[in-house]
Every structure is written in structure tokens, then in C-alpha cells.
Design a protein around this motif. Structure first.
Motif, mmCIF file in Angstrom:
data_model
loop_
_atom_site.group_PDB
_atom_site.id
_atom_site.type_symbol
_atom_site.label_atom_id
_atom_site.label_comp_id
_atom_site.label_asym_id
_atom_site.label_seq_id
_atom_site.Cartn_x
_atom_site.Cartn_y
_atom_site.Cartn_z
ATOM 1 N N LEU A 195 0.823 -1.208 0.000
ATOM 2 C CA LEU A 195 0.000 0.000 0.000
ATOM 3 C C LEU A 195 0.857 1.257 0.000
ATOM 4 C CD1 LEU A 195 -2.792 -1.089 2.518
ATOM 5 C CD2 LEU A 195 -3.049 -0.724 0.058
ATOM 6 N N GLN A 196 2.015 1.201 0.649
ATOM 7 C CA GLN A 196 2.923 2.347 0.621
ATOM 8 C C GLN A 196 3.454 2.574 -0.790
ATOM 9 O OE1 GLN A 196 6.236 2.187 3.393
ATOM 10 N NE2 GLN A 196 7.281 3.897 2.396
ATOM 11 N N LEU A 197 3.824 1.489 -1.474
ATOM 12 C CA LEU A 197 4.301 1.619 -2.851
ATOM 13 C C LEU A 197 3.206 2.145 -3.766
ATOM 14 C CD1 LEU A 197 6.539 1.196 -4.906
ATOM 15 C CD2 LEU A 197 5.792 -1.188 -5.147
ATOM 16 N N THR A 198 1.967 1.685 -3.540
ATOM 17 C CA THR A 198 0.835 2.200 -4.320
ATOM 18 C C THR A 198 0.690 3.703 -4.124
ATOM 19 O OG1 THR A 198 -0.303 0.076 -4.049
ATOM 20 C CG2 THR A 198 -1.629 1.942 -4.778
ATOM 21 N N LEU B 296 -8.669 22.251 -15.018
ATOM 22 C CA LEU B 296 -9.061 21.628 -13.755
ATOM 23 C C LEU B 296 -10.566 21.394 -13.663
ATOM 24 C CD1 LEU B 296 -6.745 23.461 -11.202
ATOM 25 C CD2 LEU B 296 -6.628 21.066 -11.910
ATOM 26 N N ALA B 297 -11.345 22.170 -14.420
ATOM 27 C CA ALA B 297 -12.801 21.993 -14.403
ATOM 28 C C ALA B 297 -13.220 20.626 -14.930
ATOM 29 C CB ALA B 297 -13.464 23.089 -15.231
ATOM 30 N N ALA B 298 -12.337 19.963 -15.686
ATOM 31 C CA ALA B 298 -12.664 18.632 -16.210
ATOM 32 C C ALA B 298 -12.835 17.604 -15.105
ATOM 33 C CB ALA B 298 -11.573 18.171 -17.181
ATOM 34 N N LEU B 299 -12.326 17.922 -13.907
ATOM 35 C CA LEU B 299 -12.427 16.991 -12.791
ATOM 36 C C LEU B 299 -13.830 16.935 -12.197
ATOM 37 C CD1 LEU B 299 -9.091 17.842 -10.932
ATOM 38 C CD2 LEU B 299 -9.534 15.932 -12.476
ATOM 39 N N ARG B 300 -14.711 17.842 -12.602
ATOM 40 C CA ARG B 300 -16.087 17.829 -12.101
ATOM 41 C C ARG B 300 -16.876 16.735 -12.819
ATOM 42 N NH1 ARG B 300 -16.814 24.359 -12.674
ATOM 43 N NH2 ARG B 300 -15.356 24.946 -11.002
ATOM 44 N N GLN B 301 -16.870 15.566 -12.229
ATOM 45 C CA GLN B 301 -17.524 14.395 -12.806
ATOM 46 C C GLN B 301 -18.445 13.765 -11.768
ATOM 47 O OE1 GLN B 301 -17.241 13.494 -15.987
ATOM 48 N NE2 GLN B 301 -15.690 15.055 -16.451
ATOM 49 N N PRO B 302 -19.450 13.005 -12.208
ATOM 50 C CA PRO B 302 -20.352 12.326 -11.259
ATOM 51 C C PRO B 302 -19.610 11.320 -10.381
ATOM 52 C CG PRO B 302 -21.261 12.336 -13.488
ATOM 53 C CD PRO B 302 -19.852 12.814 -13.611
ATOM 54 N N GLY B 303 -20.232 10.983 -9.266
ATOM 55 C CA GLY B 303 -19.626 10.037 -8.342
ATOM 56 C C GLY B 303 -19.364 8.677 -8.962
ATOM 57 N N LEU B 304 -20.222 8.269 -9.898
ATOM 58 C CA LEU B 304 -20.020 6.983 -10.561
ATOM 59 C C LEU B 304 -18.708 6.954 -11.324
ATOM 60 C CD1 LEU B 304 -21.071 4.206 -11.457
ATOM 61 C CD2 LEU B 304 -22.236 5.349 -13.350
ATOM 62 N N VAL B 305 -18.386 8.055 -11.987
ATOM 63 C CA VAL B 305 -17.133 8.140 -12.744
ATOM 64 C C VAL B 305 -15.938 8.027 -11.801
ATOM 65 C CG1 VAL B 305 -15.706 9.655 -14.173
ATOM 66 C CG2 VAL B 305 -18.167 9.475 -14.612
ATOM 67 N N TRP B 306 -15.993 8.737 -10.686
ATOM 68 C CA TRP B 306 -14.896 8.683 -9.721
ATOM 69 C C TRP B 306 -14.778 7.302 -9.074
ATOM 70 C CZ3 TRP B 306 -11.027 12.005 -8.791
ATOM 71 C CH2 TRP B 306 -11.125 13.292 -9.342
ATOM 72 N N GLY B 307 -15.917 6.700 -8.764
ATOM 73 C CA GLY B 307 -15.873 5.363 -8.185
ATOM 74 C C GLY B 307 -15.265 4.351 -9.133
ATOM 75 N N HIS B 308 -15.626 4.466 -10.407
ATOM 76 C CA HIS B 308 -15.089 3.562 -11.416
ATOM 77 C C HIS B 308 -13.580 3.756 -11.581
ATOM 78 C CE1 HIS B 308 -13.947 2.704 -15.656
ATOM 79 N NE2 HIS B 308 -14.630 1.599 -15.435
ATOM 80 N N GLY B 309 -13.148 5.008 -11.733
ATOM 81 C CA GLY B 309 -11.738 5.275 -11.986
ATOM 82 C C GLY B 309 -10.843 4.964 -10.808
ATOM 83 N N VAL B 310 -11.210 5.458 -9.640
ATOM 84 C CA VAL B 310 -10.380 5.239 -8.450
ATOM 85 C C VAL B 310 -10.427 3.773 -8.023
ATOM 86 C CG1 VAL B 310 -10.034 5.880 -6.036
ATOM 87 C CG2 VAL B 310 -10.687 7.623 -7.716
ATOM 88 N N GLY B 311 -11.617 3.175 -8.093
ATOM 89 C CA GLY B 311 -11.724 1.761 -7.730
ATOM 90 C C GLY B 311 -10.880 0.881 -8.631
ATOM 91 N N TYR C 12 -6.662 -2.345 -8.516
ATOM 92 C CA TYR C 12 -5.754 -3.186 -9.301
ATOM 93 C C TYR C 12 -4.335 -3.126 -8.745
ATOM 94 C CZ TYR C 12 -2.713 -4.712 -13.075
ATOM 95 O OH TYR C 12 -1.724 -5.340 -13.786
ATOM 96 N N HIS C 13 -3.817 -1.932 -8.520
ATOM 97 C CA HIS C 13 -2.405 -1.831 -8.146
ATOM 98 C C HIS C 13 -2.141 -2.250 -6.708
ATOM 99 C CE1 HIS C 13 -2.325 0.454 -11.898
ATOM 100 N NE2 HIS C 13 -1.072 0.065 -11.956
ATOM 101 N N ALA C 14 -3.088 -2.020 -5.810
ATOM 102 C CA ALA C 14 -2.905 -2.521 -4.454
ATOM 103 C C ALA C 14 -2.805 -4.041 -4.453
ATOM 104 C CB ALA C 14 -4.065 -2.049 -3.565
ATOM 105 N N ALA D 229 -4.488 10.930 -8.311
ATOM 106 C CA ALA D 229 -4.323 11.659 -7.052
ATOM 107 C C ALA D 229 -5.208 11.074 -5.955
ATOM 108 C CB ALA D 229 -4.650 13.140 -7.277
ATOM 109 N N ALA D 230 -6.455 10.775 -6.290
ATOM 110 C CA ALA D 230 -7.364 10.186 -5.297
ATOM 111 C C ALA D 230 -6.882 8.808 -4.859
ATOM 112 C CB ALA D 230 -8.776 10.104 -5.869
ATOM 113 N N SER D 231 -6.339 8.038 -5.796
ATOM 114 C CA SER D 231 -5.809 6.711 -5.454
ATOM 115 C C SER D 231 -4.622 6.827 -4.516
ATOM 116 C CB SER D 231 -5.406 5.970 -6.737
ATOM 117 O OG SER D 231 -6.523 5.724 -7.566
ATOM 118 N N ALA D 232 -3.795 7.857 -4.720
ATOM 119 C CA ALA D 232 -2.647 8.071 -3.841
ATOM 120 C C ALA D 232 -3.100 8.356 -2.418
ATOM 121 C CB ALA D 232 -1.791 9.227 -4.367
ATOM 122 N N VAL D 233 -4.116 9.211 -2.262
ATOM 123 C CA VAL D 233 -4.633 9.544 -0.928
ATOM 124 C C VAL D 233 -5.240 8.311 -0.271
ATOM 125 C CG1 VAL D 233 -6.338 10.912 0.324
ATOM 126 C CG2 VAL D 233 -5.027 11.961 -1.530
#
Length: 303
Positions: A54-57, A78-93, A98-100, A203-207
């Protein structure tokens, strides 16, 4: 006169089609670039050995996220980051999950075996396209799936030689293959999302990885080799590759990219072996041939 009047629109249409073709070629080449970078994922991960998964991730995604957001800010996007929660859940998940799992697989299981199991994801993409996207699975694709399954049996058939903790790593490898296949297949339904949003996913995955690391793992101060390996991961296989893959899948030729993806486990495994991170046994060679051959067979089937 009437015929001459209709000629310009005909030429205009021809010019338009010629303009589209180079764009599709360039997008497909971008996807090929992602595949090349992913061939180095296992090698760089092994060079960072000793850093908790997880640290390496968190470290690698931090590099990708900071650079990606800086580029977005410089372009005023930066305004492109305004996306629905489904998009963020899909991308970050997809990216974080995968990498964890992948880094955990390489931390707890033999590198070559874990890497090959991970590269079942192209084959799983083919299989999952039927229930998720409604695409038909013909005999050629089913035969490819059978070969890939035989490759897993060939690889794990001598499982008694693995230490107990290796089985956890091998299960993580299977899990990351499933996560990436689901992420890739379902991305077809989010084709309108701009590629720039990948920077936010990183960035969200890093946090998320950093929080999980602090909760579940001890922190290791990396040495120079580990620091360079984590930086290389963030710049390439865990950074630029996602942007290139997004461009290739949305605007390039996904059929060609799907076929070429089966060269990645070959290149990745050979890089591990050449760098001294594994050995090419008869069992590994058989599994490599079956998994790669099965994937190629499935990917080259008629639509």
C-alpha cells in the motif's frame, strides 16, 4: 454544370475521411505505448521490493497524480475533474484496486508466477464482454478461454512447492486480473469522460492508498533504489500508461490493442527473468505459451 457542382462535396468527403485515419492511427499508437510501459510494471515493482504494497501504491500514484494535476492546472483544465460520483468510483476503484492487489501479489508470491496470473486480464476482458456488453462468445473465444485456464493449471499444478504465504499473493494476482478486466470493460460505458480526469483518479488513489497504508502497514523509509523504482512506476506504468490507454481505447482501434495486449505477459516475464528476478522453468514456459496463445486466439476471433 450540375455534375461539376456536385464534385466539390465529394472531394470534401474524401478529404474528411483521410483526416480521420491518421487520428485513429495516432490514438492506436498511444495505446501501444501503454502496453510497452506495462511490460516494465513487474520489473520496477520488484526493484522496489521491501516497500509495503500500500505504501508503494501511494508513492507511485502520488508521482502520477501530482504531475497530472500540474499539467491540468497549466492548461486551465481543472474543471474537467467535475464528474459524477459513478465516474470517480469507477476510476479510483479500478486504478487503486488493481495496483494494491498487484503490488501485494508481487510482495507475497514468486514474481514470475504472480505476474503471469495477473496477465489473465486480457482474456477476462473477452469473457466479461458477453454478460456486460452483450457481445457474443463464439467457439474461438471459448477455446481461447479454455487455453488460458489450462495455463493457470499448468502454473499452479506444482503448488505444493509454494510457501503458505505465496497462496495469498497468487490470489491477489487473480484478483487484480479480475479488477482490471472489469474496469476496462465497463469503461466502454463512460467513453464521454475526458482523458484528463485520469489525473484526478491517480491523485485520489494516492490519498486512499496512503490512508490504508497508515492504518494497516508499517512505514518503510525507502533507499535510493526503491525511491527510483517508485518514481519510475509513477512516471510510466502507473502514470503515463493510463492516459495513453484511455486515448487508445476511446479513439483508436480496440481490436488491435486487444490482440497486442497478449504480447505484454511475454515481454514482462522475459524482463523479470533477464533481470534475475525469476527463472524460466518448463512449467512457467508452458503456462506462458497457454495463457498467451489462449488470449491471442480469443482476441483474433471474428466479431
Amino acid at each position: 454544370m450540375a455534375c461539376r457542382g456536385r464534385a466539390p462535396p465529394r472531394r470534401s468527403g474524401q478529404e474528411g475521411s483521410q483526416e480521420l485515419r491518421p487520428a485513429a492511427v495516432n490514438a492506436t499508437l498511444a495505446g501501444v505505448g501503454a502496453l510497452v510501459l506495462w511490460a516494465f510494471l513487474a520489473l520496477f515493482s520488484r526493484l522496489a521490493a521491501g516497500i509495503p504494497p500500500l505504501q508503494l501504491t501511494a508513492m507511485s500514484f502520488c508521482v502520477a497524480g501530482v504531475l497530472g494535476l500540474a499539467m491540468l492546472a497549466a492548461r486551465g483544465r481543472l474543471a474537467a475533474l467535475r464528474q459524477p460520483g459513478l465516474v470517480w468510483g469507477h476510476g479510483v476503484g479500478g486504478l487503486f484496486g488493481y495496483h494494491a492487489l498487484y503490488f501485494a501479489a508481487l510482495a507475497y508470491a514468486p514474481a514470475v508466477e504472480a505476474n503471469l496470473l495477473n496477465y489473465l486480464w486480457p482474456l477476462l476482458i473477452v469473457l466479461l464482454s458477453a454478460p456486460i456488453l452483450g457481445l457474443r462468445l463464439g467457439p474461438r473465444r471459448l477455446a481461447g478461454a479454455a487455453l488460458g485456464f489450462l495455463g493457470c493449471l499448468a502454473l499452479l499444478g506444482g503448488g505444493a512447492r509454494f510457501p503458505a504465504e505465496a497462496w495469498f499473493g497468487l490470489l491477489c494476482a487473480l484478483g487484480c486480473a479480475l479488477v482490471w478486466a472489469l474496469y476496462s470493460v465497463t469503461a466502454k460505458r463512460l467513453a464521454a469522460v475526458p482523458t484528463e480526469v485520469v489525473a484526478g483518479f491517480c491523485a485520489a488513489s494516492a490519498v486512499l492508498a496512503a490512508v490504508a497504508h497508515l492504518a494497516f502497514e508499517p512505514t518503510v523509509v525507502p533507499d535510493a533504489r526503491q525511491l527510483l523504482a517508485a518514481g519510475a512506476l509513477g512516471l510510466g506504468p502507473v502514470g503515463a500508461a493510463f492516459f495513453l490507454w484511455d486515448i487508445g481505447m476511446k479513439r483508436g482501434d480496440p481490436r488491435l490493442l486487444g490482440t497486442l495486449a497478449y504480447a505484454v505477459p511475454v515481454a514482462s516475464t522475459l524482463l523479470l527473468i533477464l533481470s534475475g528476478q525469476g527463472a524460466l522453468s518448463l512449467q512457467v514456459a508452458a503456462a506462458l505459451a497457454l495463457v498467451t496463445g489462449g488470449g491471442w486466439l480469443a482476441a483474433t476471433a471474428r466479431a
